[in-house]
Scaffold this active site. Structure first.
Site, PDB file in Angstrom:
ATOM      1  CG  MET A   1       8.469  23.447  -4.222  1.00 10.19           C
ATOM      2  SD  MET A   1       7.279  24.318  -5.254  1.00 10.19           S
ATOM      3  CE  MET A   1       6.253  25.070  -3.986  1.00 10.19           C
TER       4      MET A   1
ATOM      5  NE  ARG B   1      -6.051   1.359  11.644  1.00 12.22           N
ATOM      6  CZ  ARG B   1      -4.823   1.055  11.225  1.00 12.22           C
ATOM      7  NH1 ARG B   1      -3.914   2.016  11.108  1.00 12.22           N
ATOM      8  NH2 ARG B   1      -4.497  -0.190  10.942  1.00 12.22           N
TER       9      ARG B   1
ATOM     10  CE  LYS C   1      -0.440   0.068   5.059  1.00 11.40           C
ATOM     11  NZ  LYS C   1      -1.361   0.095   6.193  1.00 11.40           N
TER      12      LYS C   1
ATOM     13  CE1 TYR D   1      12.140  32.118  -1.289  1.00 11.17           C
ATOM     14  CE2 TYR D   1      12.450  29.741  -1.058  1.00 11.17           C
ATOM     15  CZ  TYR D   1      12.097  30.835  -1.832  1.00 11.17           C
ATOM     16  OH  TYR D   1      11.704  30.670  -3.131  1.00 11.17           O
TER      17      TYR D   1
END
Length: 812
Positions: free
Chosen positions: A756, A579, A481, A707
C-alpha cells in the site's frame, strides 16, 4: 570531461595538495552548490566565497559524501585522505579560468548575448529557432553572471554544434573576465537601459564594458543608433531598426505583421505572436541572426510565428490553511525580485499577497536608497504583508509601517505562528545563506518525500507545439479535468489562462468552482454537468455542456428562475462515440426548444472523436466528422446562429488538422503524452514522480520479499525499500512483472508485490545509498512504457496518482 591534472592545475594557477592524485581527472559535474544531489566522486567542487556564503564550510561534509576534487583558497584544517585540493588565491577567478580552459577545447560557433533586457528571451528564442538545424548548448535558466556563465560553458560537449550564451555584468572589469570564457563568434547586443547602473558612470561606459564581450567576433548584431555606431567603428557590424531604413535589417510593423527588408533579399513578411515593443525588438535580433546565418526565409517566417513567452523557474506548492507558497529561496537581487513579484501576481489564490524577503544583493553607493526602492516596488505590487529577514533589510526598513523585521531566519521561525497565515499566496525569496528552504518547509502541508514534479514550461511548450499546427485564429480549449490529468488543475489552469486559451474544460462543476474560488477567470466549460449542480454553476459563471433534451429543460428551468439572459451553453452531438450527445433524430426537438428562448445562447456545438489516434479507423473518424459537419450546419441554419464548431481532440489535432474548424480541444497532449511515437518525440515530459530510498538491506539466497512470499531471492541481493505504493497510485500489476524504477539512471527491478505504501527493488548492481533519489516515471522512464507493459493507457496511470502525493510546480 577529462582533464590532464598537471595542465589543468597550471591553467588555473594552483598548487596541488593531496596524496596519489590521478594523472587525469574524470569530471562528470562541476559544482559550486554543496547541496546539489549531483555531488559525487566525479565532481569538481569550487569553494566560492560570497557576501552570505562560503563554500569552504561544506568541504568536510562533501568529502564524507564522496566528493574528491576541490578548488579552494584555504585548505581545511583536516585534509581528507582521499581528496585532492587545488589551492588557488581566488576560487572565483580559478572557476572562470577552468571554464575558459574547457571552452578552448571546442571549435564551434558561439552566439554571445549581452545587454540590459532581453538576454534570456533572445537566448531561448534562438535555441528554438536554430534547434532544428544545430545541436545547441545554451545557458540554463538565466545563468548569465560571474558564476552562471562558467556553469553554462561547462555544459559544452563534443556533440554540440552551436553555443548560445547570455552574459550579464554589473561592474566595470567583469566582462574582461567573462570574454575568454565565452569567446563568441557572433555577438548580440540587446536593449541597453538604466537597470543595474550602480557600477557605471554613464550609459556609454556601460555599453563599452559590454562590448568587451565582442572583441573577437565575426559580426556584432545591434539596434541601429548613433551611440552604437560611434562605439563600434572597429567591429564588423550588422544593425537592425524599426525606424531607420539605413540599418542592415529594416523592419516595418503593421498590426501583427512584421515586414523585413535585408540586402538584396526580396521583402518578406512575418506574422508575429507578440506586438509589444520589447518583444518585437527581441524578434528583430533573432531575425538578424538567422539572416546572417543564411537560414531559409521560410524557416524564419515559420519559426518566428511560433515563438512563445519565456518564463523563469520558480516553484509552487500547496501550504497550510489553504495557502500557496512560491519558493524562490535561492536568489535575492532587485531584478529577480521584479520577476518573482510578477510570478506572484500570476499565481495568487486571493487578493492577499505576502512576501518573506531576505537581505538582497547590493553593489553600489547608497544602500538605504536601494532598500527604499525595494519597499516601493513591493508596495506598487500591492503586497499585503512584508516580512524582512536580515541585518540590512532590518536596518534600512526599520521605521516602515506594515513591515515585520527579523535579524535571522531562526528568529523568524521562532516568533511567527502558522495561525497568522490563511488563504493567501506567500512568496518566499532569499539568498541561499538565509536557508529559506526551512521557511518553505515550515509552511508546507506535506513533507512526504514522494513528490510529483510538474514542469509548467513543458506544458507551455506542448501547448505551443499543438498551436503550431493550427491556422491563425483557431481557438483552443484546454482540458484540466480529473485534477489536471493527475498533475494538479489550479496551477495548470492559471498557466493556461495566462497563455490565453479560449476555454478551460473540467469534468464536473466542483472542479470549476474550485478554480473560480482560486481566482481563475477564464471561460470554463463543464463537460459532465449534473442537474443538481446547475444553480452553483450559474453562481460561478460556469458554462454547461448540454447533451440531452432532459438536461436542457432542467437547465432552462434553473436559468429562468435566476432571470438569466443568453446564458452560454455548449451543445454536444452524438456522432459515433455513443457516450452522450444529441442524435440526428433529436435535432428537430432541440431546435424547437432553442428557437423560442433567449434564456440561453448556443456558444458552441461540438462532438467527440472515438478513434482519432487509430489509423485503422481513419474512415470511421472521417465519417464522424462528416456527420458532425452535416448536423452542425443543420442546427446553425435552423437557429440562424454562428456557433464555435469543434470536434478535434489531441490526437485529432495531430492526425486530422485540416478539420480544426473554429476550435480544438487539447487534453493528454498538454501533459506530454501523445498517441503516436512521432508525436511523442515532439512533446516534452511534464510530470516526474520521484521519491527516495528509505532503507537498503542485503537479502540472502532463497529468502522471500513482500506479501505472499511471491518473490524468492536467487543468490545474495541488495534490496532497497522505497516509500511509495498502490495507495499513491502505483499499479500493482507493475510490480513483480517486469516493472522497474530508475536509481542513478539505472534500472532497478521491482521485486515482490507492491504494498500500500511501499515497494521494494533490486539494487544489487547500482551502487546506491539510503536517501538516493528514485524515479518512478519521468523523462527517462515515460509513463507510456508502464501503461504498455500493464496493458492500460497513460491517462489511467496519471489520474490515479493520489492526492496525498505532494505536487511541486516549477518554471525554468
Amino acid at each position: 570531461m577529462i582533464f590532464n591534472t598537471d595542465i589543468f592545475s597550471q591553467y588555473i594557477d594552483s598548487e596541488i595538495v593531496g596524496v596519489n592524485f590521478p594523472a587525469e581527472l574524470t569530471i562528470n559535474n562541476v559544482s559550486v552548490d554543496s547541496r546539489s544531489l549531483l555531488n559525487d566522486e566525479h565532481t569538481l567542487f569550487f569553494a566560492l566565497v560570497g557576501k552570505n556564503h562560503n563554500g569552504h564550510h561544506y568541504i568536510a561534509e562533501l568529502a564524507q559524501k564522496g566528493v574528491r576534487y576541490f578548488v579552494v583558497d584555504q585548505l581545511p584544517i583536516v585534509l581528507h585522505k582521499e581528496a585532492v585540493y587545488f589551492k588557488v588565491s581566488d576560487t572565483l577567478l580559478a572557476f572562470q579560468k577552468a571554464a575558459a580552459f574547457h571552452r578552448a577545447s571546442f571549435d564551434l560557433p558561439v552566439i554571445g548575448i549581452t545587454g540590459s533586457r532581453g538576454k534570456t528571451v533572445v537566448k531561448e528564442w534562438l535555441n528554438f529557432l536554430l534547434g532544428q538545424d544545430y545541436k545547441v548548448i545554451k545557458s540554463p535558466k538565466s545563468y548569465n553572471s560571474q558564476t552562471g556563465v562558467p556553469l553554462s560553458i561547462f555544459g559544452i560537449k563534443e556533440s554540440h554544434s552551436l553555443g548560445v550564451f547570455e552574459v550579464g555584468i554589473s561592474l566595470r572589469g567583469e566582462m574582461q573576465r567573462l570574454q575568454p570564457i565565452v569567446q563568441p563568434t557572433i555577438g548580440i547586443l540587446t536593449a541597453i537601459t538604466d537597470e543595474h547602473n550602480e557600477g557605471f558612470i554613464s550609459i556609454e561606459e556601460k555599453i563599452q564594458e559590454k562590448l568587451v564581450l565582442f572583441s573577437s567576433v565575426d559580426v556584432l548584431i545591434a539596434e541601429e543608433g548613433p551611440i552604437i555606431r560611434s562605439l563600434t567603428s572597429d567591429k564588423p557590424l550588422m544593425t537592425w531598426s524599426l525606424y531607420n531604413t539605413d540599418a542592415t535589417v529594416y523592419g516595418s510593423l503593421t498590426g501583427d505583421v512584421l515586414s523585413i527588408a535585408y540586402a538584396e533579399q526580396p521583402l518578406f513578411s512575418v506574422q508575429i505572436p507578440f506586438t509589444d515593443v520589447i518583444s518585437v525588438k527581441n524578434m528583430m535580433s533573432c531575425i538578424s541572426v538567422m539572416l546572417y546565418m543564411q537560414m531559409p526565409i521560410e524557416a524564419i517566417v515559420t519559426g518566428i510565428s511560433q515563438l512563445y513567452p519565456v518564463e523563469l523557474r520558480l516553484q509552487v506548492t500547496s501550504a497550510i490553511n489553504n495557502c500557496t507558497v512560491i519558493d524562490d529561496a535561492y536568489s535575492a537581487d532587485f531584478q529577480s525580485l521584479v520577476i518573482a513579484l510578477d510570478f506572484l501576481e500570476k499565481h495568487k489564490i486571493s487578493k492577499k499577497k505576502t512576501i518573506i524577503l531576505s537581505d538582497l544583493f547590493f553593489n553600489g553607493d547608497n544602500e538605504e536608497e536601494y532598500y527604499l526602492s525595494v519597499l516601493q516596488l513591493l508596495k506598487s505590487n500591492n503586497v499585503t504583508r512584508i516580512y524582512g529577514v536580515g541585518e540590512c533589510i532590518s536596518r534600512f526598513l526599520a521605521d516602515c509601517p506594515g513591515v515585520f523585521l527579523y535579524e535571522t531566519t531562526d528568529e523568524f521561525l521562532q516568533k511567527i505562528s502558522l495561525d497568522e497565515f490563511a488563504e493567501e499566496t506567500i512568496l518566499v525569496k532569499g539568498s541561499r545563506a538565509f536557508r529559506f528552504d526551512r521557511v518553505v518547509s515550515f509552511f508546507e502541508t506535506k513533507t512526504h518525500e514522494t513528490v510529483l514534479e510538474v514542469n509548467l514550461n513543458s506544458i507551455q511548450y506542448n501547448l505551443n507545439f499543438y498551436r503550431s499546427k493550427l491556422k491563425v485564429g483557431t481557438k483552443v480549449m484546454a482540458m484540466v479535468k480529473a485534477f489536471g490529468y493527475g498533475s494538479g488543475s489550479l496551477e495548470i489552469a492559471k498557466l493556461l489562462s495566462h497563455e490565453n486559451v479560449s476555454y478551460l474544460g473540467v469534468a464536473f462543476a466542483d472542479e470549476g468552482i474550485e478554480l473560480r474560488k482560486s481566482g481563475v477567470k477564464a471561460n470554463i466549460i463543464v463537460m459532465n454537468p449534473e442537474i443538481n449542480a446547475f444553480p452553483a454553476m450559474i453562481a460561478y459563471d460556469l458554462e454547461p455542456e448540454i447533451y440531452s433534451i432532459r438536461e436542457l429543460k432542467a437547465f432552462l428551468k434553473v436559468a429562468r428562475a435566476r432571470t438569466c439572459y443568453k446564458y452560454p451553453v455548449h451543445i454536444k452531438l452524438e456522432t459515433g462515440m455513443h457516450r452522450h450527445g444529441f442524435t440526428t433524430a433529436e435535432l428537430d426537438e432541440l431546435i424547437a426548444i432553442l428557437r423560442f428562448t433567449n434564456v440561453v445562447e448556443v456558444q458552441s456545438i461540438f462532438s467527440h472523436l472515438s478513434s482519432s489516434d487509430m489509423p485503422e479507423y481513419r474512415e470511421f473518424t472521417l465519417d464522424q466528422i462528416e456527420l458532425f459537419t452535416k448536423n452542425v450546419n443543420y442546427l446553425s441554419e435552423a437557429l440562424n446562429i454562428n456557433p464555435i464548431r469543434h470536434i478535434l481532440n489531441t490526437s485529432g489535432i495531430y492526425n486530422f488538422a485540416s478539420f480544426q474548424m473554429d476550435m480544438v480541444r487539447i487534453g493528454i497532449g498538454l501533459y506530454g503524452v501523445g498517441n503516436d511515437p512521432l508525436e511523442m518525440e515532439q512533446l516534452r515530459n511534464v510530470t516526474t514522480l520521484k521519491t527516495r530510498i528509505m532503507q537498503i538491506k542485503e537479502v540472502e539466497n532463497n529468502e522471500s520479499i513482500g506479501y505472499g512470499r511471491r518473490y524468492r531471492v536467487a543468490g545474495s541481493r541488495i534490496v532497497a525499500t522505497v516509500p511509495i505504493g498502490y495507495a499513491d497510485g502505483i499499479p500493482r500489476a507493475w510490480g513483480n512483472n517486469g516493472g522497474y524504477v530508475l536509481i542513478n539512471g539505472k534500472k532497478a527491478p521491482i521485486v515482490g508485490a507492491i504494498c500500500m505504501d511501499m515497494l521494494m527493488v533490486d539494487a544489487t548492481n547500482i551502487g546506491c545509498k539510503e536517501g538516493d533519489e528514485v524515479i518512478i516515471f519521468g523523462e527517462q522512464l515515460p509513463v507510456t512504457i508502464i501503461a504498455e507493459a500493464i496493458q492500460t493507457i497513460p491517462y489511467e496511470i496519471l489520474t490515479n496518482i493520489s492526492q496525498r502525493v505532494k505536487r511541486i510546480f516549477y518554471q525554468d
